[in-house]
Design a protein around this motif. Sequence first.
Motif, PDB file in Angstrom:
ATOM      1  N   ALA A 114       0.817  -1.168  -0.048  1.00  0.00           N
ATOM      2  CA  ALA A 114      -0.020   0.107  -0.033  1.00  0.00           C
ATOM      3  C   ALA A 114       0.957   1.375   0.075  1.00  0.00           C
ATOM      4  CB  ALA A 114      -1.075   0.095   1.095  1.00  0.00           C
ATOM      5  N   ASP A 115       2.064   1.169   0.413  1.00  0.00           N
ATOM      6  CA  ASP A 115       3.036   2.380   0.437  1.00  0.00           C
ATOM      7  C   ASP A 115       3.880   2.516  -0.543  1.00  0.00           C
ATOM      8  OD1 ASP A 115       1.830   3.165   3.057  1.00  0.00           O
ATOM      9  OD2 ASP A 115       3.309   2.050   4.134  1.00  0.00           O
ATOM     10  N   GLU A 116       3.669   1.860  -1.673  1.00  0.00           N
ATOM     11  CA  GLU A 116       4.475   2.023  -2.907  1.00  0.00           C
ATOM     12  C   GLU A 116       3.997   3.368  -3.547  1.00  0.00           C
ATOM     13  OE1 GLU A 116       4.822  -1.212  -5.801  1.00  0.00           O
ATOM     14  OE2 GLU A 116       4.129  -2.809  -4.227  1.00  0.00           O
ATOM     15  N   PRO A 117       5.129   4.111  -3.811  1.00  0.00           N
ATOM     16  CA  PRO A 117       4.819   5.516  -4.419  1.00  0.00           C
ATOM     17  C   PRO A 117       3.876   5.527  -5.445  1.00  0.00           C
ATOM     18  CG  PRO A 117       7.400   5.081  -4.071  1.00  0.00           C
ATOM     19  CD  PRO A 117       6.456   3.749  -3.780  1.00  0.00           C
ATOM     20  N   TRP A 118       3.893   4.611  -6.435  1.00  0.00           N
ATOM     21  CA  TRP A 118       2.863   4.558  -7.501  1.00  0.00           C
ATOM     22  C   TRP A 118       1.360   4.298  -7.091  1.00  0.00           C
ATOM     23  CZ3 TRP A 118      -0.643   1.108 -10.005  1.00  0.00           C
ATOM     24  CH2 TRP A 118      -0.543   0.069  -9.171  1.00  0.00           C
ATOM     25  N   VAL A 119       1.184   3.698  -6.117  1.00  0.00           N
ATOM     26  CA  VAL A 119       0.104   3.439  -5.380  1.00  0.00           C
ATOM     27  C   VAL A 119      -0.365   4.528  -4.824  1.00  0.00           C
ATOM     28  CG1 VAL A 119      -1.399   2.199  -3.576  1.00  0.00           C
ATOM     29  CG2 VAL A 119       0.198   0.926  -5.058  1.00  0.00           C
ATOM     30  N   ARG A 120       0.363   5.232  -4.038  1.00  0.00           N
ATOM     31  CA  ARG A 120      -0.158   6.597  -3.447  1.00  0.00           C
ATOM     32  C   ARG A 120      -0.703   7.526  -4.449  1.00  0.00           C
ATOM     33  NH1 ARG A 120       4.419   5.826  -0.305  1.00  0.00           N
ATOM     34  NH2 ARG A 120       5.402   7.555  -1.202  1.00  0.00           N
ATOM     35  N   ARG A 121       0.316   7.680  -5.749  1.00  0.00           N
ATOM     36  CA  ARG A 121      -0.016   8.847  -6.616  1.00  0.00           C
ATOM     37  C   ARG A 121      -1.262   8.227  -7.370  1.00  0.00           C
ATOM     38  NH1 ARG A 121       4.620   8.827  -8.929  1.00  0.00           N
ATOM     39  NH2 ARG A 121       5.316  10.601  -7.987  1.00  0.00           N
ATOM     40  N   PHE A 122      -1.576   6.982  -7.524  1.00  0.00           N
ATOM     41  CA  PHE A 122      -2.695   6.687  -8.260  1.00  0.00           C
ATOM     42  C   PHE A 122      -3.990   6.765  -7.653  1.00  0.00           C
ATOM     43  CE2 PHE A 122      -5.976   3.395  -9.207  1.00  0.00           C
ATOM     44  CZ  PHE A 122      -6.193   3.731 -10.530  1.00  0.00           C
ATOM     45  N   ALA A 123      -3.785   6.487  -6.071  1.00  0.00           N
ATOM     46  CA  ALA A 123      -5.098   7.006  -5.375  1.00  0.00           C
ATOM     47  C   ALA A 123      -5.202   8.393  -5.253  1.00  0.00           C
ATOM     48  CB  ALA A 123      -4.606   6.197  -3.839  1.00  0.00           C
ATOM     49  N   GLN A 124      -4.274   9.151  -5.111  1.00  0.00           N
ATOM     50  CA  GLN A 124      -4.452  10.608  -5.046  1.00  0.00           C
ATOM     51  C   GLN A 124      -5.123  11.194  -6.477  1.00  0.00           C
ATOM     52  OE1 GLN A 124      -0.643  12.113  -4.421  1.00  0.00           O
ATOM     53  NE2 GLN A 124      -0.567  11.569  -2.017  1.00  0.00           N
ATOM     54  N   THR A 125      -4.837  10.634  -7.417  1.00  0.00           N
ATOM     55  CA  THR A 125      -5.345  10.909  -8.861  1.00  0.00           C
ATOM     56  C   THR A 125      -6.730  10.666  -8.724  1.00  0.00           C
ATOM     57  OG1 THR A 125      -3.273  10.782  -9.799  1.00  0.00           O
ATOM     58  CG2 THR A 125      -5.143  10.833 -11.186  1.00  0.00           C
ATOM     59  N   ILE A 126      -7.203   9.531  -8.358  1.00  0.00           N
ATOM     60  CA  ILE A 126      -8.665   9.347  -8.506  1.00  0.00           C
ATOM     61  C   ILE A 126      -9.406   9.731  -7.177  1.00  0.00           C
ATOM     62  CG2 ILE A 126      -8.327   7.379 -10.089  1.00  0.00           C
ATOM     63  CD1 ILE A 126      -9.071   5.500  -7.834  1.00  0.00           C
ATOM     64  N   ALA A 127      -8.923  10.243  -6.152  1.00  0.00           N
ATOM     65  CA  ALA A 127      -9.599  10.456  -5.037  1.00  0.00           C
ATOM     66  C   ALA A 127     -10.766  11.436  -5.282  1.00  0.00           C
ATOM     67  CB  ALA A 127      -8.611  10.985  -3.791  1.00  0.00           C
ATOM     68  N   GLY A 128     -11.978  11.275  -4.907  1.00  0.00           N
ATOM     69  CA  GLY A 128     -13.314  12.068  -4.906  1.00  0.00           C
ATOM     70  C   GLY A 128     -13.718  12.026  -6.200  1.00  0.00           C
ATOM     71  N   ARG A 129     -13.210  11.022  -7.235  1.00  0.00           N
ATOM     72  CA  ARG A 129     -13.627  10.990  -8.727  1.00  0.00           C
ATOM     73  C   ARG A 129     -14.917   9.978  -8.593  1.00  0.00           C
ATOM     74  NH1 ARG A 129     -11.028  14.712 -12.019  1.00  0.00           N
ATOM     75  NH2 ARG A 129      -9.128  14.796 -11.480  1.00  0.00           N
ATOM     76  N   HIS A 130     -15.953  10.315  -8.338  1.00  0.00           N
ATOM     77  CA  HIS A 130     -17.188   9.756  -8.200  1.00  0.00           C
ATOM     78  C   HIS A 130     -17.638   8.829  -9.452  1.00  0.00           C
ATOM     79  CE1 HIS A 130     -17.131  11.268  -4.270  1.00  0.00           C
ATOM     80  NE2 HIS A 130     -17.604  12.350  -4.645  1.00  0.00           N
ATOM     81  N   GLN A 131     -17.112   9.462 -10.566  1.00  0.00           N
ATOM     82  CA  GLN A 131     -17.424   8.862 -11.840  1.00  0.00           C
ATOM     83  C   GLN A 131     -16.766   7.414 -11.858  1.00  0.00           C
ATOM     84  OE1 GLN A 131     -15.548  11.328 -11.537  1.00  0.00           O
ATOM     85  NE2 GLN A 131     -14.412  11.884 -13.668  1.00  0.00           N
ATOM     86  N   VAL A 132     -15.485   7.174 -11.284  1.00  0.00           N
ATOM     87  CA  VAL A 132     -14.864   6.054 -11.306  1.00  0.00           C
ATOM     88  C   VAL A 132     -15.752   4.694 -10.751  1.00  0.00           C
ATOM     89  CG1 VAL A 132     -12.856   4.664 -10.616  1.00  0.00           C
ATOM     90  CG2 VAL A 132     -12.649   7.296 -11.578  1.00  0.00           C
ATOM     91  N   GLN A 133     -16.279   3.888 -11.462  1.00  0.00           N
ATOM     92  CA  GLN A 133     -16.978   2.882 -11.047  1.00  0.00           C
ATOM     93  C   GLN A 133     -16.296   1.743 -10.648  1.00  0.00           C
ATOM     94  OE1 GLN A 133     -20.625   3.215 -10.893  1.00  0.00           O
ATOM     95  NE2 GLN A 133     -19.941   5.149 -10.932  1.00  0.00           N
TER      96      GLN A 133
END
Length: 282
Positions: free
Chosen positions: A165-184
């Motif tokens: 969970a702490d891999e940098p790419w995972v953190r960046r991806f999580a930040q990118t889709i945070a709050g994006r309610h259209q992502v199903q």
Amino acid sequence: MLIAQITDIHLGFDPGNPAEFNRKRLDQVIQRLLTGPNRPDLLLATGDLVDRGDEDSYRRLANALSVCPFPVYLCMGNHDDRANFRSQFPRIPAEDGFVQYAVALDGLRLLIIDTLDPGRHGGAFCEARAAWLSARLDEDQATPAIIVMHHPPVEVGIDWMNTHADEPWVRRFAQTIAGRHQVQALICGHLHRAIVAPWRGTTVTICPSTAPQVALDLSPIDPDVPDNRPMIIADAPAYALHSWTENGLVSFFETADEHVMLAKFDATMQPLVKSLIAERPA
């Protein structure tokens, strides 16, 4: 809308063999999609398309997929090579050096991203890729979207294949889709097993492979102590079917082996079918 998914094909694992095991398994799945009762509207091939990234294997992959009468959308996995892939699949879009593109469907968008980091087994999602995905999500916030990628960002418990969970790419991806309610949902591969898991307010659906599967062993592994546990097993070639409905994504996992029929819809089974349907609200 019915979306088929294949993943982790690893074509070319046995180079120079025209009767390669992985090619036979791929052909078996494609034939099931073509001749079975659930012909899809499109097919996703979610990475590790070939095993060594060589141009000849991509050429043979293009040949295998050429029989598909429906659109085929492909993405990169850690065994892939972008340049050799593009030489055989020039119509697949690429932006900023990555194989990433949006597909507009009827009431749904597919956002296909590139998580390849050459020389690394695990995933990658740099600032350039994050900016691309953020821009695609910004440009249409109303239409439901599914993100298609090779590497799942979720820990699943198969220790030697796990994503931390702490891999940098995972953190960046999580930040990118945070709050994006259209992502199903996220549709992924990489783990060679059928897995569904919640993650950051959405659902990660991981497809089993057409190539041999990863053994299901959830016990910790000590890299310094080989314990002879099974790692790769020759279970049947498999695929997923994702049905996009008004209520969201419904995913099924299936193998391409022949199934022994124990009952069929005949006069004997008709009373059961009629009674089950009669129980539903009119």
